[in-house]
Design a protein around this motif. Structure first.
Motif, PDB file in Angstrom:
ATOM      1  N   ARG A 549       0.849  -1.186   0.000  1.00 50.05           N
ATOM      2  CA  ARG A 549       0.000   0.000   0.000  1.00 50.05           C
ATOM      3  C   ARG A 549       0.887   1.240   0.000  1.00 50.05           C
ATOM      4  O   ARG A 549       1.978   1.240   0.568  1.00 50.05           O
ATOM      5  CB  ARG A 549      -0.920   0.033   1.225  1.00 50.05           C
ATOM      6  N   ALA A 550       0.370   2.326  -0.645  1.00 50.95           N
ATOM      7  CA  ALA A 550       1.149   3.569  -0.749  1.00 50.95           C
ATOM      8  C   ALA A 550       0.240   4.758  -0.533  1.00 50.95           C
ATOM      9  O   ALA A 550      -0.969   4.703  -0.824  1.00 50.95           O
ATOM     10  CB  ALA A 550       1.832   3.667  -2.112  1.00 50.95           C
ATOM     11  N   ASP A 551       0.811   5.848   0.011  1.00 50.70           N
ATOM     12  CA  ASP A 551       0.057   7.095   0.159  1.00 50.70           C
ATOM     13  C   ASP A 551      -0.358   7.612  -1.204  1.00 50.70           C
ATOM     14  O   ASP A 551       0.309   7.348  -2.222  1.00 50.70           O
ATOM     15  CB  ASP A 551       0.911   8.159   0.863  1.00 50.70           C
ATOM     16  N   ALA A 552      -1.458   8.366  -1.230  1.00 52.17           N
ATOM     17  CA  ALA A 552      -1.921   8.949  -2.491  1.00 52.17           C
ATOM     18  C   ALA A 552      -0.890   9.943  -3.014  1.00 52.17           C
ATOM     19  O   ALA A 552      -0.185  10.604  -2.256  1.00 52.17           O
ATOM     20  CB  ALA A 552      -3.265   9.639  -2.271  1.00 52.17           C
ATOM     21  N   GLY A 553      -0.829  10.044  -4.327  1.00 53.98           N
ATOM     22  CA  GLY A 553       0.116  10.960  -4.953  1.00 53.98           C
ATOM     23  C   GLY A 553       1.438  10.282  -5.235  1.00 53.98           C
ATOM     24  O   GLY A 553       1.786   9.277  -4.611  1.00 53.98           O
ATOM     25  N   PHE A 578      11.401 -15.103   7.877  1.00 57.26           N
ATOM     26  CA  PHE A 578      11.166 -15.108   9.315  1.00 57.26           C
ATOM     27  C   PHE A 578       9.700 -14.919   9.693  1.00 57.26           C
ATOM     28  O   PHE A 578       9.362 -14.937  10.869  1.00 57.26           O
ATOM     29  CB  PHE A 578      12.034 -14.037   9.987  1.00 57.26           C
ATOM     30  N   ALA A 579       8.813 -14.720   8.694  1.00 59.89           N
ATOM     31  CA  ALA A 579       7.384 -14.623   8.972  1.00 59.89           C
ATOM     32  C   ALA A 579       6.821 -16.019   9.210  1.00 59.89           C
ATOM     33  O   ALA A 579       7.298 -17.002   8.637  1.00 59.89           O
ATOM     34  CB  ALA A 579       6.666 -13.947   7.811  1.00 59.89           C
ATOM     35  N   PRO A 580       5.805 -16.166  10.041  1.00 63.28           N
ATOM     36  CA  PRO A 580       5.180 -17.482  10.236  1.00 63.28           C
ATOM     37  C   PRO A 580       4.423 -17.902   8.973  1.00 63.28           C
ATOM     38  O   PRO A 580       4.007 -17.067   8.169  1.00 63.28           O
ATOM     39  CB  PRO A 580       4.226 -17.244  11.411  1.00 63.28           C
ATOM     40  N   SER A 581       4.266 -19.178   8.805  1.00 60.74           N
ATOM     41  CA  SER A 581       3.553 -19.700   7.633  1.00 60.74           C
ATOM     42  C   SER A 581       2.145 -19.111   7.586  1.00 60.74           C
ATOM     43  O   SER A 581       1.441 -19.065   8.586  1.00 60.74           O
ATOM     44  CB  SER A 581       3.495 -21.230   7.706  1.00 60.74           C
ATOM     45  N   GLY A 582       1.758 -18.643   6.370  1.00 59.18           N
ATOM     46  CA  GLY A 582       0.447 -18.038   6.198  1.00 59.18           C
ATOM     47  C   GLY A 582       0.415 -16.554   6.511  1.00 59.18           C
ATOM     48  O   GLY A 582      -0.643 -15.917   6.390  1.00 59.18           O
ATOM     49  N   ASP A 583       1.528 -15.963   6.890  1.00 56.38           N
ATOM     50  CA  ASP A 583       1.573 -14.544   7.254  1.00 56.38           C
ATOM     51  C   ASP A 583       1.459 -13.661   6.014  1.00 56.38           C
ATOM     52  O   ASP A 583       1.810 -14.063   4.896  1.00 56.38           O
ATOM     53  CB  ASP A 583       2.874 -14.236   8.000  1.00 56.38           C
ATOM     54  N   VAL A 584       0.957 -12.445   6.231  1.00 56.39           N
ATOM     55  CA  VAL A 584       0.920 -11.428   5.180  1.00 56.39           C
ATOM     56  C   VAL A 584       1.913 -10.338   5.565  1.00 56.39           C
ATOM     57  O   VAL A 584       1.747  -9.660   6.591  1.00 56.39           O
ATOM     58  CB  VAL A 584      -0.489 -10.827   5.020  1.00 56.39           C
ATOM     59  N   VAL A 585       2.976 -10.194   4.789  1.00 52.22           N
ATOM     60  CA  VAL A 585       3.994  -9.171   5.043  1.00 52.22           C
ATOM     61  C   VAL A 585       3.489  -7.829   4.517  1.00 52.22           C
ATOM     62  O   VAL A 585       3.101  -7.725   3.354  1.00 52.22           O
ATOM     63  CB  VAL A 585       5.334  -9.550   4.384  1.00 52.22           C
ATOM     64  N   GLU A 586       3.506  -6.806   5.404  1.00 51.57           N
ATOM     65  CA  GLU A 586       2.990  -5.481   5.037  1.00 51.57           C
ATOM     66  C   GLU A 586       4.123  -4.643   4.441  1.00 51.57           C
ATOM     67  O   GLU A 586       5.178  -4.468   5.061  1.00 51.57           O
ATOM     68  CB  GLU A 586       2.421  -4.780   6.265  1.00 51.57           C
ATOM     69  N   VAL A 587       3.896  -4.116   3.245  1.00 51.30           N
ATOM     70  CA  VAL A 587       4.865  -3.251   2.565  1.00 51.30           C
ATOM     71  C   VAL A 587       4.199  -1.896   2.389  1.00 51.30           C
ATOM     72  O   VAL A 587       3.121  -1.807   1.788  1.00 51.30           O
ATOM     73  CB  VAL A 587       5.290  -3.830   1.207  1.00 51.30           C
ATOM     74  N   ARG A 588       4.821  -0.841   2.928  1.00 51.17           N
ATOM     75  CA  ARG A 588       4.183   0.475   2.905  1.00 51.17           C
ATOM     76  C   ARG A 588       5.149   1.534   2.353  1.00 51.17           C
ATOM     77  O   ARG A 588       6.353   1.510   2.627  1.00 51.17           O
ATOM     78  CB  ARG A 588       3.768   0.897   4.325  1.00 51.17           C
ATOM     79  N   LEU A 589       4.567   2.479   1.582  1.00 49.30           N
ATOM     80  CA  LEU A 589       5.292   3.652   1.091  1.00 49.30           C
ATOM     81  C   LEU A 589       4.545   4.875   1.600  1.00 49.30           C
ATOM     82  O   LEU A 589       3.372   5.079   1.267  1.00 49.30           O
ATOM     83  CB  LEU A 589       5.359   3.655  -0.439  1.00 49.30           C
TER      84      LEU A 589
END
Length: 674
Positions: A549-553, A578-589
């Motif tokens: 997910r990223a900020d608008a603009g 290193f995330a547990p199985s089934g995890d969702v890694v959050e990527v942010r800008l």
């Protein structure tokens, strides 16, 4: 305008004025009553009681005027005190002495002035009682006589005030003296010229064991040890006749006697005073028996202290470290033998130079000083402050510097700078320098070995990897299932070796400054999307996915595409492992104040706080066992930090063990690049 001339005895006149203790005192109703009476009696808008100081006219009382003072050079009253006769100026605008005076042409617009000098008890003209009108007017001899009467009233009040002040001061001094005598720790005894005790303070009562009623009126000899009494009687006879010569006190050690007969050594100081026309004497007696008993203890303590200081100096001189101490003014207070061996200077040489700056490379010192000044937000007082500024502010300071020896040769050192405190007051600084020459040589040899080994291994590994790929692809015919398993293991380990060698070569390039960066201003979101796409397959084997997910603009920054992708893929790969199985890694800008922040968050085991200082070091792994199971060289974060710093950014992390870990880096926005 005619300025008032100098008065012949001005110094004595000003001394008399100061003795009145009236200048700059609060309003006093006694003087206010006089100016109000003058105002009503003569029907004038302004009536004043003034005092003429060295450079001003100050108003003790002012009816009808807001000003508290005026400069003496334009004051009418400064002319009035030149003579004892009244100064009457019926029309100021027609008088050449005052026509262009600022007090005439401007506020308070003096048109008429009448002033009578007032004197202190010594006859010095210290000020005036004066009348001011805005219009010219006639002032009769009867008016002058009435104003003189009022001036006499003001003079009486002025001198009564002075007498009252002097009496109060005298009482205050007497009270203070009495308090000092009553609370003194030493015995204070006064005697007359016959040697009879007249006063005996509380300390004397405590030391000698007598009550005042038992000892006052008795001869002073009662306080002396028996074998001192005859000599004391002779001394008193001489003092009564001749006094103490040259006005100095007598100071000697004697033996005195308590009321119970116990003798003890004392220090006796005798001073002379005059009461009316006769001599009297004050004796100050200090019990020094404890001082004598403790003299041997003091000598023993001094010997122990000397031995301790000698041992301490031997330790300081034998160490290989340079230990240098300076006070707050930068003056040298210590330059140990290790410093002399390391740098070639003697302590005398350093004291002659008067500054630690002589030990530093000038360009490096200037650069560090400029950087520190920018960080602190104010310039440094001196270049040498770049060395001690952090310690002065209570911050830990341990960093590499370049020292310059006396012969001009350069020496890399690790400096540890600490503040020295005397109780809670900053007293100076201690600088401890460690010679890094050998360490630098070893690091250089190690880096050259690693670089050579990496380059030498790269070619055969490439061939091995290619051959393994051909075998796995069937170039040599069908491969049995059991052999294919072994071939797959060999291929994966070969890939791991290739990654390790590539990372080691990247580290070597960064440290040597040979890694090229070609920064281009571009949007960051497409690069992050590309890194996520490149890592999806890798993350899938751990049953991990990404949420971007990223900020608008549009968020733009100047970056090297390949190098930033290397950082992003490293952070995404680490989070996947290193995330547990089934995890969702959050990527942010996100866009913050002046920077773009990219963060990668997993919900795995986290990183212990004690590992924070080492996480970005080479071959660092918070859990080495777990890392080996999941793969990794331990170089990725070290390389990532170097790449982000080359982009003028910062990289860091936050972690809650057992819950989440967020790695993030900040890059300057394109419009705010340095």
């Amino acid at each position: 305008m005619l300025e008032p001339p100098e008065i012949a005895d001005e110094v004595e006149r000003l001394s008399a004025l100061c003795r009145l203790n009236l200048l700059d005192t609060p309003p006093d109703e006694r003087f206010e009553r006089i100016t109000r009476s003058a105002q009503r009696m003569f029907n004038v808008p302004i009536a004043l009681v003034t005092l003429i100081d060295s450079n001003r006219q100050w108003f003790k009382s002012r009816a009808g005027l807001a000003l508290a003072e005026t400069p003496r050079r334009i004051a009418f009253c400064a002319h009035a005190i030149l003579n004892s006769a009244p100064l009457i100026v019926g029309d100021t605008r027609a008088d050449p002495r005052f026509a262009d005076n600022p007090l005439v042409t401007g506020a308070p617009h003096i048109g008429f002035y009448a002033g009578i000098p007032i004197h202190d008890t010594g006859g010095w003209r210290v000020g005036t009682l004066c009348l001011i009108d805005h219009q010219a007017r006639h002032f009769s001899s009867a008016d002058v006589s009435a104003l003189c009467d009022l001036a006499q009233w003001a003079e009486t009040e002025l001198n009564l005030y002075s007498l009252k002040q002097a009496t109060a001061i005298c009482h205050e001094k007497e009270s203070r003296l009495q308090a000092i005598v009553e609370h003194a720790g030493d015995a204070i005894v006064t005697i007359d010229d016959k040697g009879t005790i007249e006063t005996f303070n509380p300390a004397a009562q405590r030391i000698f064991g007598y009550r005042p009623e038992d000892i006052i009126g008795q001869p002073i000899m009662r306080l002396a040890a028996r074998h001192y009494r005859a000599g004391l009687a002779r001394d008193l006879a001489v003092l009564a006749k001749n006094g103490i010569q040259n006005g100095k006190s007598l100071n000697r050690q004697v033996f005195v006697e308590r009321s119970n007969g116990e003798r003890f050594p004392a220090n006796l100081v005798v001073s002379e005073m005059r009461i009316n026309d006769r001599r009297a004497f004050t004796g100050l007696v200090r019990d020094i028996s404890n001082r004598r008993r403790s003299s041997e203890d003091v000598k023993r303590a001094n010997r122990q202290l000397a031995e301790t200081l000698g041992l301490q100096q031997a330790i300081l001189d034998s160490t290989r470290y340079a230990i240098i101490a300076v006070n707050l003014q930068g003056k040298l207070t210590m330059f140990n033998a290790g410093a002399q061996r390391m740098l070639g200077y003697t302590a005398a040489d350093m004291k002659a130079h008067g500054s630690l700056a002589v030990l530093h490379d000038p360009a490096e010192l200037a650069a560090r000083g400029a950087a520190l000044a920018a960080e602190l937000g104010h310039p440094l007082a001196a270049l040498a402050d770049a060395v001690v500024a952090n310690a002065r502010d209570g911050r830990r300071d341990e960093s590499e510097w370049t020292y310059v020896r006396k012969d001009g040769s350069r020496l890399p050192v690790m400096l540890s700078v600490s503040a020295v405190w005397d109780e809670q007051v900053l007293a100076g600084f201690v600088v401890i320098a460690q010679d890094l020459s050998e360490r630098k040589k070893i690091e250089q040899l190690k880096n050259e070995f690693v670089s050579t080994l990496s380059h030498e291994l790269r070619t055969p590994l490439t061939s091995i990897r290619g051959s393994l790929g051909l075998l796995a692809g069937g170039a040599a015919g069908a491969i049995p299932t059991t052999a294919m398993v072994l071939l797959d293991i060999a291929t994966k380990n070969c890939d791991r070796l290739v990654r390790l060698i590539n990372d080691m070569l990247d580290v070597e390039k960064i440290e040597s400054g040979s890694m090229r960066f070609e920064a281009v201003v571009q949007p960051l979101l497409p690069l992050i999307e590309q890194a996520v796409a490149a890592t999806n397959a890798y993350a899938a084997q751990f049953q991990v996915s990404f949420d971007l997910r990223a900020d608008a603009g549009e968020t733009r920054a100047a970056v090297d595409t390949d190098r930033l992708l290397q950082v992003l893929i490293n952070l995404l790969s680490n989070a996947s492992k290193f995330a547990p199985s089934g995890d969702v890694v959050e990527v942010r800008l996100r866009r913050l104040a002046g920077v773009a922040r990219v963060s990668v968050t997993d919900h795995g085991v986290g990183i212990p706080e004690q590992f924070r200082d080492r996480i970005f070091q080479k071959f660092a792994q918070a859990d080495a066992t777990d890392s080996r199971q999941k793969g990794g060289t331990g170089l990725g974060l070290n390389i990532s930090r170097a790449i982000i710093e080359k982009h003028h950014g910062t990289i860091d992390f936050t972690s809650v063990p057992g819950m989440r870990t967020e790695f993030y880096f900040d890059l300057p926005l394109a419009s705010e690049q340095p």
